[in-house]
Structures are given as C-alpha cells and as structure tokens.
Scaffold this active site. Structure first.
Site, PDB file in Angstrom:
ATOM      1  N   ARG A  14     -20.112 142.736 103.415  1.00 31.10           N
ATOM      2  CA  ARG A  14     -19.423 143.675 104.310  1.00 31.10           C
ATOM      3  C   ARG A  14     -20.403 144.534 105.095  1.00 31.10           C
ATOM      4  NH1 ARG A  14     -14.004 144.282 103.397  1.00 31.10           N
ATOM      5  NH2 ARG A  14     -14.092 146.069 104.767  1.00 31.10           N
ATOM      6  N   MET A  19     -17.138 145.924 110.221  1.00 33.89           N
ATOM      7  CA  MET A  19     -16.991 146.045 108.771  1.00 33.89           C
ATOM      8  C   MET A  19     -17.962 147.062 108.210  1.00 33.89           C
ATOM      9  SD  MET A  19     -16.498 142.647 106.575  1.00 33.89           S
ATOM     10  CE  MET A  19     -14.938 141.805 106.538  1.00 33.89           C
ATOM     11  N   CYS A  20     -17.931 147.265 106.953  1.00 36.32           N
ATOM     12  CA  CYS A  20     -18.833 148.114 106.196  1.00 36.32           C
ATOM     13  C   CYS A  20     -18.284 148.102 104.782  1.00 36.32           C
ATOM     14  CB  CYS A  20     -18.835 149.579 106.659  1.00 36.32           C
ATOM     15  SG  CYS A  20     -19.821 149.877 108.149  1.00 36.32           S
ATOM     16  N   GLY A  21     -19.118 148.485 103.833  1.00 34.17           N
ATOM     17  CA  GLY A  21     -18.635 148.597 102.459  1.00 34.17           C
ATOM     18  C   GLY A  21     -18.871 150.009 101.974  1.00 34.17           C
TER      19      GLY A  21
END
Lengths: 229, 302
Positions: free
Chosen positions: B32, B1-3
C-alpha cells in the site's frame, strides 16, 4: 482425494488458486480447507466448479470474487469486495464484511452473518445477498436485479437509483436513496424472504421485513425536473 | 494508496516490545505504501521544563555523516545549558531545558537544511524515503519502546516523494497525524490558517489537516471537539490516525473510502489499513476484530 488442506503460512496463494482452477475442476478434491489466510487478497477467486472451500480466519480483498458454482465459507471477516461479480454458487462470511460486498453479483448467494460495510450489493445484477447484521450507507446503489435481505439496520441512501432489484429490511433505515420507496409486502415477498433466510440459516420472521423497490421515476430523463429528485 | 498502522499496549510489560510488535505491521503495509515510511512513538514524558526534538539531516550535504556531536557542542555553548543527544545516522533526538523555539530558531539560522520532525516531551518521530523494511532497519524500529505509536507507509499521490512529505506530520508539541486518502480542500484550509500566523513547511494536503486539528486543540478544544470540527471542515477522503501523549484517535470520512481495521485484546489495541498487518500479533485469533464506522470517533487511552 476428497479433502485437502492448504496452509497459506507456508504455501503461496497462487498454488492454492491454481489448484482450485485446475485440479479441483478435474475432481481431485471436493473439499479444500485454507489455513492462515491472514488477510491475503484474492483467496479462492474465479472458481468455476462445485468445490467447497473453507477459509479458516480472516480473508483480505476480493475473496470468492467472480465465483461460479463453488461454495466458499470464510469463518472470520472478509475485506473489500467479497464475492464481487459472483455468477453462481455461494459465499458465506461468518464474521463481518467490509465495503462493496457482493458488488455487481450476477447470481449465486452471498451470506454475511455479521455486519456489511458501505456499498453492499452496489450494482447488483441478479445475485441474492442476505446480511444477518446491518449494512452501511449507499448499499444497493443502482442495483439492477436480485434481492437483498437485511436483518439489521441500513445506513444512508439505501437503494439509491434502484433499478429492478428488491430489498427487504427488518431494522431501521437511516434514509432511502433517490427513487427508492417502501412497498407493501405481498405473499410472494414473504415467501421469497423466508426462502432466502432458510438458505442462509438465519432465524427471523419473514413478516417483520419491509420491502423497498424502485419508484421508476428516474428511468426516463425529465427535462422539467430542474435537478430536483 | 497508503498504509497506516497504530499500536497501543495496555500491558506495561509490552512497552519494551512495542517496536518489535510493530515492525511486521509496518512491513505488512508495503504494497500500500512502498515509497516512504515513518512513525511517531510516545513514551514517558520528560520533566515539565524539558523538551526534545527529533531532527533529520538527510537533506544536508553530509546526510547520515552529519556532525551531530559538533551540533550539540555548538548548541551547548550558545545556550549555556546541557544538550542531550541520541544519534541514529541521519536522525538525532536532542533534549534540553530551554524553550524549544530558541533551539529551533538557532538551528534554522545556522543549519537551515536540518529538518525538525517533532517537538515535545513524549514524542520521537522518524520518517524517510525508502521501503518500510529499509526505513525500519535504518532506525532500528524493532528496538523502540513506549506506550503507543502511529506509523505510515506512503504511496504518494498529492505531493512529491521527499522525506519531509512523508508521514507522520506534526504540529505544535506532542501531536502527530498520519493519513490514508486525499483531501480536496487543503489550500482552503491553508488560506484560513496562514493569516493566523500558522506556518506551513510543505505543499502536502495532510499537513493542512494536521495543522488544522492542532490549531483547534491549541485553541482549547478537547480532542473530540477538534475531530468534530475536522469532520465539518476537512473535505475529501481520509482515514486519519492521530497520536497525543496519552491517546490514539481514529476517524474515517463519511464514505469510508479508505480502509481501517482494529484488533483489540486485553493486552493491546492495534489498528491497520488491512488485517494482513495484524495477523502476526500475539493472541490475534482471539482478538475482537472490527471495522471502524465512517464519521465515528475512536479514541483509545494509553
């Protein structure tokens, strides 16, 4: 108490879901309004009583997931996986829905007034989905049972590897997936589309829809196919 | 994930509030991406001959106690030109009136553990390990001003959790990119670029995308042409958000595997991985909210 309001700006989501799972089931409220959802995940998931939930604003992932008997309305948009694995009842998104809307729904009705993202109705298992706008690519992938009514257009690979679900599309289809084919609309199909449009509150001519169903050529392994389908 | 988050203000008065509006966006993406955070902010460009570099001292022995003033004095006596400096703990922005390559070469020789985060006339870049709230507080993100910015919260999957592998990545001047997703052919991209003299600083997959797109821009492609070549060459899952001095640009892979949502009003364009990072913005209840389509280019002008 007939009506109750939860404000997620000040009340934790768990309080709302616990109420819906326990108190609402005991008949302590028939109508619950949810304010300031602000994209939170898992709003009104796992309901199993005929309560009406109205979410005012935009919901995050999995809103109305696993729904049974309840009626959930989202006035804004819904994130990934709205009404996924719904068993019965109704989920109504008045805005747009992101990817995987109604994934693997066994029953109930999902209505999306706007567009739906990719993989709408993937692995549908008996639920009905009506989309007022268009659906993204790979929608109804491996859908096994149930119906999808798409009032706008569809992206690539619609109905890829379909089983016994039936799709009705009014607009253009960018491409059909493997083993999906157009079939003539029967009186039964027209009646089914008319009934679903009526339940969704959408005004379209049911005769303007095309039927897409499985060719059933992938049902059995064909050793001579040489991976060309 | 990541934002990922991005914000471009259309109303000039909001430039003063850019950081204040953005911090809740970045913190909203903590789930995230809890392990690192960063952002690139674009403001009024320096004069044609001037350049600035954002420099990170967290990898040196002195860390946040690094002797930045000493560095600027050394640079001044070496280059014989004034060097402006703005210090925030383990981060400083150096401004000068010579070719940046000269300054960067001197830093690499004399302070090899200093990490150059960005180079250009408009861009300031901050990134470090820590939660988004910690990183935002470390660099006073809420006081940042400018026309647009690109931010990122990281949950590492493709390379280690270190400050230099946090996003945004930069290449060349005044170009940065943040990424949610994972590329499957970053090594192929590297093997194509390295013989052309393009140097990589990390083993991170996003760096390959960043250097590929900046290379295309430097070769004369306009942003849209470069992004089209990105669709053709970059394989994997991605939502990319890019910043240039006058543009924000967004693309998503054909499978739209990683999310993105956009909210637009007369005052701003805001982009985030999820709506929960946009919910606090002024006028959001009347904003046009939409999900960017896969394989489409979205470019907003500052």
């Amino acid at each position: 108490m007939e009506r109750l309001t939860f404000d997620l700006a000040t009340q934790p989501l768990r309080e709302l879901n616990t109420f819906l799972h326990n108190d609402a089931k005991d008949g302590k409220a028939r109508h619950v309004t949810v304010l300031n959802p602000d994209g939170a995940h898992n709003i009104a998931v796992g309901l199993d009583c005929p309560v009406e939930v109205e979410i005012i604003g935009h919901a995050g992932y999995y809103a109305g997931g696993m729904n049974k008997a309840a009626s959930v309305t989202i006035t804004g948009s819904a994130g990934t996986g709205v009404a996924e694995n719904m068993m019965s009842g109704k989920v109504h998104v008045k805005g747009f829905a992101s990817n995987g809307a109604g994934a693997s729904a066994h029953g109930g009705l999902l209505v999306i007034d706007g567009d739906a993202g990719l993989r709408c109705g993937i692995s549908l298992k008996g639920g009905n989905i009506v989309v007022g706008g268009s659906v993204g690519s790979f929608s109804a992938f491996m859908a096994q049972a149930g119906r999808m009514v798409i009032c706008g257009d569809a992206g690539d690979a619609l109905g890829d590897s379909l089983y016994e679900a039936v799709l009705y599309v009014k607009g253009s289809v960018k491409s059909l997936g493997a083993d999906a084919q157009y079939e003539p609309m029967t009186d039964e199909d027209i009646a089914a589309v008319a009934s679903l449009l009526d339940q969704a509150g959408l005004d379209h001519d049911p005769k303007a829809f095309r039927r897409i169903a499985s060719k059933r050529s992938l049902y059995h392994w064909n050793a001579d196919a040489n991976q060309e389908y | 994930m990541c934002g990922i988050v991005g914000l471009l203000v259309k109303t000039p008065a909001l430039r003063e509030k850019l950081g204040e509006l953005m911090v809740p966006m970045l913190i909203g993406m903590t789930e995230r991406g809890p392990d690192s955070a960063g952002l690139a902010v674009f403001g009024n460009p320096l004069a044609e001959s001037q350049r600035k570099i954002s420099v990170y001292s967290g990898l040196t022995e002195d860390g946040a106690d690094f002797n930045w003033l000493g560095l600027s004095h050394e640079l001044k006596s070496h280059l014989g030109v004034p060097v402006g400096i703005e210090i925030k703990g383990n981060h400083a922005v150096l401004t000068f009136d010579v070719a940046p390559a000269i300054v960067k070469r001197w830093i690499a020789e004399h302070h090899p553990k200093l990490h150059i985060l960005s180079t250009g006339r408009s861009i300031d870049l901050y990134k470090d390990i820590g939660t988004p709230a910690e990183v935002a507080a470390r660099y006073d993100f809420s006081k940042l001003t400018g026309s647009h910015l690109v931010g990122h919260t990281r949950m590492a999957t493709e390379s280690a959790v270190t400050p230099d592998r946090a996003h945004p990545f930069t290449a060349g001047e005044d170009f940065c990119l943040v990424h949610n997703g994972s590329l499957s052919n970053p090594n192929g991209i590297r093997r194509m670029l390295e013989p052309r003299g393009i140097h990589f600083e990390t083993d991170n997959d996003t760096e390959a995308a960043c250097r590929f797109l900046e290379w295309r821009l430097r070769e004369g492609d306009d942003l849209e042409t470069a992004l089209q070549k990105g669709f053709e060459e970059l394989d994997g899952f991605f939502t990319f958000l890019m910043g240039t001095p006058d543009k924000l640009a967004l693309i998503r892979d054909p499978f739209a595997c990683k999310p993105a949502v956009v909210a637009e009003t007369d005052d701003y364009v805001a982009i985030a991985s999820e709506f929960r990072s946009l919910a606090h913005l002024p006028g959001i209840k009347h904003a046009t909210v939409f999900e960017p389509a896969p394989e489409e280019m979205y470019v907003w002008n500052a």
